[in-house]
Design a protein around this motif. Structure first.
Motif, PDB file in Angstrom:
ATOM      1  N   SER A 316      48.721  45.834 -87.072  1.00 57.27           N
ATOM      2  CA  SER A 316      50.151  45.897 -86.761  1.00 57.27           C
ATOM      3  C   SER A 316      50.551  47.312 -86.364  1.00 57.27           C
ATOM      4  CB  SER A 316      50.967  45.430 -87.973  1.00 57.27           C
ATOM      5  OG  SER A 316      52.346  45.460 -87.691  1.00 57.27           O
ATOM      6  N   VAL A 317      50.001  48.301 -87.065  1.00 59.86           N
ATOM      7  CA  VAL A 317      50.265  49.703 -86.711  1.00 59.86           C
ATOM      8  C   VAL A 317      49.820  49.983 -85.287  1.00 59.86           C
ATOM      9  CG1 VAL A 317      49.643  52.101 -87.215  1.00 59.86           C
ATOM     10  CG2 VAL A 317      50.146  50.527 -89.088  1.00 59.86           C
ATOM     11  N   TYR A 318      48.613  49.528 -84.933  1.00 58.39           N
ATOM     12  CA  TYR A 318      48.099  49.751 -83.581  1.00 58.39           C
ATOM     13  C   TYR A 318      48.959  49.052 -82.527  1.00 58.39           C
ATOM     14  CZ  TYR A 318      43.686  51.668 -85.425  1.00 58.39           C
ATOM     15  OH  TYR A 318      42.740  52.438 -86.045  1.00 58.39           O
ATOM     16  N   ALA A 319      49.373  47.819 -82.813  1.00 56.17           N
ATOM     17  CA  ALA A 319      50.202  47.068 -81.859  1.00 56.17           C
ATOM     18  C   ALA A 319      51.503  47.810 -81.582  1.00 56.17           C
ATOM     19  CB  ALA A 319      50.479  45.666 -82.386  1.00 56.17           C
ATOM     20  N   ASN A 320      52.116  48.345 -82.622  1.00 51.93           N
ATOM     21  CA  ASN A 320      53.376  49.069 -82.458  1.00 51.93           C
ATOM     22  C   ASN A 320      53.168  50.429 -81.788  1.00 51.93           C
ATOM     23  OD1 ASN A 320      54.957  47.056 -83.679  1.00 51.93           O
ATOM     24  ND2 ASN A 320      54.503  47.835 -85.721  1.00 51.93           N
ATOM     25  N   LYS A 321      52.051  51.065 -82.092  1.00 51.64           N
ATOM     26  CA  LYS A 321      51.794  52.400 -81.562  1.00 51.64           C
ATOM     27  C   LYS A 321      51.447  52.381 -80.080  1.00 51.64           C
ATOM     28  CE  LYS A 321      48.802  56.448 -82.265  1.00 51.64           C
ATOM     29  NZ  LYS A 321      47.727  57.046 -83.119  1.00 51.64           N
ATOM     30  N   TYR A 322      50.600  51.424 -79.677  1.00 50.01           N
ATOM     31  CA  TYR A 322      50.064  51.435 -78.318  1.00 50.01           C
ATOM     32  C   TYR A 322      50.697  50.403 -77.385  1.00 50.01           C
ATOM     33  CZ  TYR A 322      46.285  54.162 -80.509  1.00 50.01           C
ATOM     34  OH  TYR A 322      45.556  55.098 -81.188  1.00 50.01           O
ATOM     35  N   SER A 323      51.379  49.401 -77.924  1.00 52.27           N
ATOM     36  CA  SER A 323      52.018  48.329 -77.130  1.00 52.27           C
ATOM     37  C   SER A 323      51.019  47.590 -76.240  1.00 52.27           C
ATOM     38  CB  SER A 323      53.151  48.912 -76.269  1.00 52.27           C
ATOM     39  OG  SER A 323      54.160  49.478 -77.074  1.00 52.27           O
ATOM     40  N   HIS A 324      49.808  47.487 -76.705  1.00 53.15           N
ATOM     41  CA  HIS A 324      48.770  46.736 -75.978  1.00 53.15           C
ATOM     42  C   HIS A 324      48.586  45.354 -76.579  1.00 53.15           C
ATOM     43  CE1 HIS A 324      46.865  47.828 -79.660  1.00 53.15           C
ATOM     44  NE2 HIS A 324      45.782  47.116 -79.365  1.00 53.15           N
ATOM     45  N   ALA A 325      49.288  45.078 -77.679  1.00 54.59           N
ATOM     46  CA  ALA A 325      49.083  43.850 -78.444  1.00 54.59           C
ATOM     47  C   ALA A 325      50.384  43.463 -79.118  1.00 54.59           C
ATOM     48  CB  ALA A 325      47.990  44.063 -79.495  1.00 54.59           C
ATOM     49  N   LYS A 326      50.418  42.208 -79.566  1.00 52.27           N
ATOM     50  CA  LYS A 326      51.498  41.727 -80.415  1.00 52.27           C
ATOM     51  C   LYS A 326      50.876  41.247 -81.723  1.00 52.27           C
ATOM     52  CE  LYS A 326      55.237  41.856 -77.662  1.00 52.27           C
ATOM     53  NZ  LYS A 326      56.504  42.547 -78.016  1.00 52.27           N
ATOM     54  N   SER A 354      47.591  45.553 -70.361  1.00 54.13           N
ATOM     55  CA  SER A 354      46.224  45.930 -70.028  1.00 54.13           C
ATOM     56  C   SER A 354      46.091  47.444 -69.887  1.00 54.13           C
ATOM     57  CB  SER A 354      45.789  45.238 -68.733  1.00 54.13           C
ATOM     58  OG  SER A 354      44.492  45.647 -68.356  1.00 54.13           O
ATOM     59  N   GLU A 355      47.014  48.061 -69.188  1.00 53.37           N
ATOM     60  CA  GLU A 355      46.985  49.519 -69.031  1.00 53.37           C
ATOM     61  C   GLU A 355      47.161  50.213 -70.378  1.00 53.37           C
ATOM     62  OE1 GLU A 355      50.025  50.339 -66.171  1.00 53.37           O
ATOM     63  OE2 GLU A 355      48.785  49.751 -64.450  1.00 53.37           O
ATOM     64  N   ASN A 356      48.029  49.666 -71.219  1.00 52.01           N
ATOM     65  CA  ASN A 356      48.225  50.247 -72.551  1.00 52.01           C
ATOM     66  C   ASN A 356      46.954  50.137 -73.397  1.00 52.01           C
ATOM     67  OD1 ASN A 356      50.896  50.856 -71.939  1.00 52.01           O
ATOM     68  ND2 ASN A 356      51.721  49.019 -72.933  1.00 52.01           N
ATOM     69  N   ALA A 357      46.220  49.028 -73.229  1.00 56.19           N
ATOM     70  CA  ALA A 357      44.974  48.849 -73.983  1.00 56.19           C
ATOM     71  C   ALA A 357      43.947  49.906 -73.585  1.00 56.19           C
ATOM     72  CB  ALA A 357      44.415  47.445 -73.750  1.00 56.19           C
ATOM     73  N   VAL A 358      43.827  50.160 -72.299  1.00 54.76           N
ATOM     74  CA  VAL A 358      42.875  51.178 -71.828  1.00 54.76           C
ATOM     75  C   VAL A 358      43.268  52.560 -72.360  1.00 54.76           C
ATOM     76  CG1 VAL A 358      41.934  52.334 -69.798  1.00 54.76           C
ATOM     77  CG2 VAL A 358      42.219  49.854 -69.791  1.00 54.76           C
ATOM     78  N   ARG A 359      44.567  52.858 -72.352  1.00 58.00           N
ATOM     79  CA  ARG A 359      45.019  54.146 -72.893  1.00 58.00           C
ATOM     80  C   ARG A 359      44.728  54.230 -74.394  1.00 58.00           C
ATOM     81  NH1 ARG A 359      49.230  53.949 -68.886  1.00 58.00           N
ATOM     82  NH2 ARG A 359      50.534  52.622 -70.209  1.00 58.00           N
TER      83      ARG A 359
END
Length: 378
Positions: A316-326, A354-359
């Motif tokens: 959940s922390v990663y999803a909020n931080k990077y916006s690559h996931a929900k 997708s771009e957020n995931a790569v970042r």
């Protein structure tokens, strides 16, 4: 004086190889004690010695437990005899292996990426259970005796603070198998062609299908979206729950679900590339205590992710931080269904995630192995 270190992991994978190679830059001698070495990308340095013990067995449970105990005994004996003057770095398997520092005199460190006995809560084990109470008590002694205690996320460190003071715990993320975004486009993807997946929006789960992995929530979501013939739920893997899930799909008459075996190392980049939405599922009773490595692999290929985990999980922390996931809890399956529908129909949202995931993947590169060693030596 020559500095020597022995790395313990009954089932060595790309992470263990990375640790060994990173230590090999700084130490005079590195030994890997293991039952097997699974090479994915990075090869083990030629001058690293491998001392083989018995292999880890995934199933049945009795054989798995015996393999753990035998490996534990062999590791203990080697540390008492052949490697008694070596520093020790324990990685993963058997899960109780780090407790060996209670019965040997080596300078002993460990990486914790699954927190035990807390992980047993998935099975319904209570904190009052004798195994839970004894393991918890041993943890407090083991971590106090350790030279270094590493863990891979902030939330996992919070969980470990019940066993060790926060200033004893070193947080250092791990890394993906894949160091570059080599995602294969669908038009030239042989996995897509082999399984006739053209024009499908693929929601993919790839991993173990065990008693504790809660993959059945994906079947519940698929049932909600069974009228949408564009969206395919693809479950790749093996495990004791797989026949149960297949029976559920048959009984519910879900044409939008597909089961496949684990893919070969050669095919894995193609199957991963095929996913439009990667799924990572954690039991909410223990989701603070784990970050599956598949999370990083999905990031590295720019695959948007669906996390089903508690709101206080690292996912959940990663999803909020990077916006690559929900990230959703398992009580929010209607919201999950709405999200999948929205993503499948919104090309721009797919591109942004997708771009957020790569970042995000830039924070989980192989250089993290060297950071572990630098913090070890600091």
């Amino acid at each position: 004086m020559r500095r020597k270190i022995v790395i313990l992991n009954q089932a060595a994978n790309y992470l263990t190889v990375g640790f060994a190679n990173a230590f090999n830059k700084e130490f005079d001698e590195v030994v890997l004690v293991t039952g097997s070495v699974h090479v994915q990308g990075e090869e083990l340095d030629n001058d690293i010695k491998i001392h083989y013990i018995n292999k880890w067995h995934e199933r049945p449970a009795s054989k798995k437990a015996f393999s753990y105990l035998l490996a534990l005994f062999r590791m203990w004996w080697l540390l008492l005899t052949k490697y008694r003057k070596y520093e020790v770095f324990f990685v993963s398997v058997p899960p109780m292996g780090y407790l060996l520092n209670l019965v040997v005199f080596n300078k002993f460190s460990m990486v914790i990426w699954d927190v035990f006995p807390d992980a047993f809560k998935i099975t319904g084990m209570k904190e009052s259970h004798p195994v839970y109470r004894i393991w918890s008590a041993l943890n407090k002694i083991s971590f106090r005796n350790a030279f270094r205690v590493f863990t891979i996320s902030e939330k996992m460190a919070e969980l470990l603070e019940q066993y060790a003071p926060s200033d004893k715990i070193i947080i250092q993320p791990i890394w993906s198998i894949f160091q570059e975004n080599n995602k294969v486009e669908k038009e030239s993807n042989k996995f897509i062609k082999q399984h006739n997946l053209k024009d499908k929006f693929i929601v993919q789960y790839s991993g173990n299908i065990g008693l504790t992995h809660n993959v059945e929530v994906l079947i519940d979501i698929a049932e909600r979206l069974k009228e949408n013939n564009k969206i395919l739920f693809q479950i790749i893997g093996r495990g004791p729950r797989k026949p149960v899930l297949e029976k559920m799909v048959k009984e519910k008459d879900l044409p939008n679900c597909e089961f496949l075996p684990f893919q070969s190392d050669e095919m894995f980049p193609y199957s991963l590339s095929a996913a439009d939405l990667g799924t990572v599922i954690l039991d909410e009773t223990t989701s603070k205590g784990s970050v599956p490595s598949k999370s990083y692999n999905l990031m590295s290929y720019g695959v948007p992710s669906l996390y089903i985990a508690s709101k206080d999980s690292q996912l959940s922390v990663y999803a909020n931080k990077y916006s690559h996931a929900k990230c959703f809890s398992k009580s929010e399956l209607d919201e999950v269904s709405d999200f999948i529908m929205e993503l499948s129909n919104d090309i721009e949202l797919q591109r942004r995630m997708s771009e957020n995931a790569v970042r995000a993947s830039e924070d989980f590169k192989r250089s993290n192995a060297d950071k572990f060693v630098n913090k070890y030596l600091d």
